[in-house]
Design an enzyme around this catalytic site. Structure first.
Site, PDB file in Angstrom:
ATOM      1  N   GLU A 171      17.208   9.563   4.409  1.00 42.10           N
ATOM      2  CA  GLU A 171      17.302   9.578   5.868  1.00 42.10           C
ATOM      3  C   GLU A 171      17.915  10.896   6.349  1.00 42.10           C
ATOM      4  OE1 GLU A 171      19.011   6.564   9.358  1.00 42.10           O
ATOM      5  OE2 GLU A 171      19.656   6.320   7.275  1.00 42.10           O
ATOM      6  N   LYS A 176      13.217   5.518  14.184  1.00 40.45           N
ATOM      7  CA  LYS A 176      13.985   4.352  13.729  1.00 40.45           C
ATOM      8  C   LYS A 176      14.097   3.342  14.859  1.00 40.45           C
ATOM      9  CE  LYS A 176      18.184   3.328  11.076  1.00 40.45           C
ATOM     10  NZ  LYS A 176      19.376   3.939  10.417  1.00 40.45           N
ATOM     11  N   CYS A 182      16.484   2.675   6.551  1.00 39.48           N
ATOM     12  CA  CYS A 182      17.848   2.235   6.237  1.00 39.48           C
ATOM     13  C   CYS A 182      18.160   0.837   6.756  1.00 39.48           C
ATOM     14  CB  CYS A 182      18.863   3.253   6.749  1.00 39.48           C
ATOM     15  SG  CYS A 182      20.501   3.087   5.972  1.00 39.48           S
ATOM     16  N   SER A 218      53.996  10.287 -10.468  1.00 35.08           N
ATOM     17  CA  SER A 218      55.267   9.566 -10.502  1.00 35.08           C
ATOM     18  C   SER A 218      55.368   8.579 -11.652  1.00 35.08           C
ATOM     19  CB  SER A 218      55.459   8.813  -9.186  1.00 35.08           C
ATOM     20  OG  SER A 218      54.511   7.762  -9.077  1.00 35.08           O
TER      21      SER A 218
END
Length: 698
Positions: A45, A114, A175, A352
């Site tokens: 896309e 789209k 999509c 740490s």
């Protein structure tokens, strides 16, 4: 009889606004597709400009440069004799659309906008694009003059349409349309469209890939047909990592699938199908539902002079074994893209010896593993990038530990509150992954800041363990933690390294002072799972001690040489409880009252309704008090829908009424009813027992 078609889909590591680089990657994917005999190539896309352009979509420059790239593609000899399907933004009648452009031999066949926009979570498509609302309607689109000169066309079809070739019919989804309850592929399949394509920019989330695969399998299982899925991959300049996984399916089966986490900028996946398999499948399973006449009211764009089928295709190319989906390497790929594209020379992490910093270190080590594998597999682009990162044109990484030593620096920040256990755990992990490790004693800086505090206030603060008050203790902790970014900033500016942020004890302008945060959207539960993965796959056995140790930031003085402060004690809840409530708040969209109502059932075996109420109230008080910290949060990798990222994903106020008066009253009322219900149940039970005893006597 057999009608064989070879089709290609791809995953491309596109970069927002990198028009030249995007063009080269598109062209390479077309060359690879043609070399494998494909007659149709599908791309991701908005691949021409990149999906993550954001508000750059408003700019006319973005549209102009996209057309310039399309012109170069049309003119390229590589695009001859193959249908190319590319994505770009297009303005039609002064409205911006997210489009697919299909072209063949210098002719644009159709432009398909789209129709269903992604506008949830990280997606904001309605901010920049409009959905095409004219179902099964086609209009004329007037091409820009630069394209008219190449194509010889003045107008091309624009709208909701499919493409007919000499031997089959191709339809497009984009999509989010696959995820919709009214997906276009259903009507297209019932109308006889045999090949359906989906171009996506779908980002990685933990456990999302399976849902994507299941949707594609379901689409072709119920309707039959061939389904091509293309996806972007990599970090295109934002918090998201697009995880590729291009795939092809037929009649409910995945027959070819690309890698989910790969450092290849261009990955092409091809497969050969027999159209007769689609027709036979539909003839049996879909026959009662097939539409006898076309539901498309407008004429179809056609290229009836071009056929996808070939008679000389080797049937041995029909099926490819799918790769197994990985689960935890997305942040490592994201870090690699960030490192090579930002021009930095490496990463720096304060190690740490706890879960957060160790997870970050292991992600960097995972990145080094992927880089070494790619170089060994002959990926010249990765080799070129790593040489540029280490500033050595002859360098060739031999193994992950050696590469880690060149691009990764860890430091243990020692103070009088630090224990020998955390010091040793940090040192051991750094040795196993090969990072350049150092220990920095920050006591002098801490005492200097305490001196300033004392000079301003006239008081010398002390910890609770030494008789101090909580307010003064928090002042010390804030001063103490704020030294970390000061030290890191000096190192960052002198050696061009990117400082990685950690989450856990989130202190404003401490955790938020780094450049990027690879674990900011990952829960503690998933981080621990990732560390177990590293123990099993990378043999980092020092992580066992880190996983077994109680989580602590070592912010208070030691007592008899042992840690006196733990994170869960300070928070007033366990990380497991925090993870459950965080998911309910964000994913399940629960406020205080609805969260309480869910948890009195979920936790009924361990906590009473009153205890659940206290825990939920404490969670929301602390959440609302600390929400302002999210406004300064370091950009973090988006790993799942649990993410608390305020910048793009979790949009909430940062100034709350922390009393939650009405919400908490509703909880109190519910606790009262639950208590009354419990008491009434006990009374009835006792009465029943008494009745039974009386009955037994008689």
């Amino acid at each position: 009889m057999g009608r064989k078609v070879t089709l290609a889909t791809c995953s491309l590591n596109q970069w927002a606004l990198d028009f030249d680089g995007n063009f080269e990657r598109i062209l390479k994917s077309i060359d690879v597709s043609k070399s494998r005999g494909a007659k149709y190539r599908l791309g991701p896309e908005l691949e021409i400009c990149g999906y993550g352009c954001g508000d750059h979509f408003y700019e006319s420059d973005t549209l102009l440069h996209s057309f310039q790239v399309l012109k170069k593609l049309l003119e390229s000899p590589s695009t001859q004799d193959i249908i190319c399907d590319v994505g770009m933004p297009i303005m039609h009648h002064n409205v911006r659309y997210n489009c697919r452009v299909l072209f063949l031999n210098r002719k644009i066949l159709l432009i398909r906008p789209k129709m269903m926009m992604a506008n949830h979570g990280n997606y904001r498509e309605l901010r920049w694009f409009s959905p095409w609302k004219k179902l099964r309607q086609v209009e004329e689109y007037f091409l820009p003059r630069m394209l008219q000169e190449v194509t010889g066309q003045d107008t091309v079809p624009f709208g909701d349409c499919v493409l007919s070739t000499k031997d089959t019919c191709i339809g497009s989804e984009i999509c989010a349309e696959l995820w919709s309850p009214r997906s276009p592929h259903v009507d297209m399949s019932l109308d006889g469209v045999e090949i359906i394509t989906n171009s996506s920019a779908s980002h990685h989330e933990l456990r999302k890939a399976d849902a994507r695969v299941n949707l594609i399998m379901s689409a072709t299982h119920k309707c039959g047909g061939i389904y091509l899925y293309a996806n972007q991959k990599g970090c295109d300049g934002d918090r998201l990592y697009y995880d590729g996984c291009a795939m092809l399916a037929v009649n409910g089966d995945i027959v070819a699938r690309g890698a989910q986490f790969s450092l290849d900028d261009v990955e092409v996946v091809t497969a050969t199908f027999d159209l007769e398999d689609v027709r036979s499948y539909r003839g049996e399973t879909c026959q009662p539902h097939l539409v006898s006449s076309s539901i498309l009211s407008d004429p179809l764009p056609t290229c009836l002079w071009f056929g996808l089928c070939s008679v000389d295709i080797d049937i041995g190319k029909t099926c490819f074994k799918p790769d197994e989906l990985s689960n935890g390497l997305g942040p490592a790929c994201w870090l690699w893209d960030y490192l090579r594209r930002s021009g930095q020379a490496g990463f720096l992490v304060p190690l740490s010896g706890g879960v957060d910093s160790s997870s970050t270190a292991c992600i960097v080590y995972s990145m080094c593993v992927l880089v070494c594998r790619a170089v060994q597999d002959g990926n010249n682009q990765v080799l070129e990038d790593v040489r540029r990162v280490v500033c050595d044109p002859s360098y060739r990484p031999q193994e992950p530990r050696e590469l880690c030593g060149r691009v990764f620096t860890t430091c243990y920040m020692d103070s009088e509150n630090s224990s020998e256990d955390t010091h040793n755990r940090a040192k051991e992990l750094a040795n196993q992954i090969g990072s350049t490790h150092m220990t920095i004693n920050i006591e002098l800086a801490v005492k200097g800041m305490l001196g300033i505090f004392s000079l301003v206030t006239g008081k010398l603060p002390s910890f609770r363990a030494n008789g101090g008050r909580l307010v003064l203790q928090m002042a010390i902790i804030s001063f103490f933690i704020l030294h970390y970014p000061l030290l890191l900033a000096v190192y960052s500016y002198t050696d061009r390294v990117c400082v990685l942020s950690l989450t856990g004890y989130f202190t404003k302008y401490d955790c938020s002072s780094a450049d990027i945060n690879p674990i900011g959207g990952i829960s503690k539960t998933d981080l621990k799972s990732f560390l177990h993965y590293c123990v099993d796959h990378f043999q980092l056995h020092s992580l066992r001690g880190i996983l077994a140790a109680p989580p602590t930031a070592e912010l208070e003085p030691l007592m008899e040489g042992q840690v006196s402060q733990t994170d869960e004690t300070d928070m007033g809840m366990t990380y497991a409880e925090l993870s459950v409530m965080g998911r309910l708040r964000k994913i399940s969209k629960c406020g205080p009252y609805s969260m309480f109502c869910k948890l009195i059932h979920t936790w009924r075996e361990t906590l009473s309704p009153t205890q659940v109420a206290v825990t939920v109230k404490h969670f929301f008080r602390r959440y609302s008090v600390n929400r302002h910290k999210m406004t300064t949060i370091t950009p973090s990798y988006h790993a799942e829908s649990y993410s608390p990222d305020d910048n793009r994903f979790d949009l909430r106020p940062f100034l709350y009424n922390t009393r939650w008066s009405l919400q908490f009253r509703c909880i109190d009322d519910e606790v009262g009813w639950n208590s009354m219900g419990t008491e009434l149940f006990l009374l009835l039970f006792m009465a029943q027992c008494l009745n039974m005893r009386c009955f037994m006597r008689f």
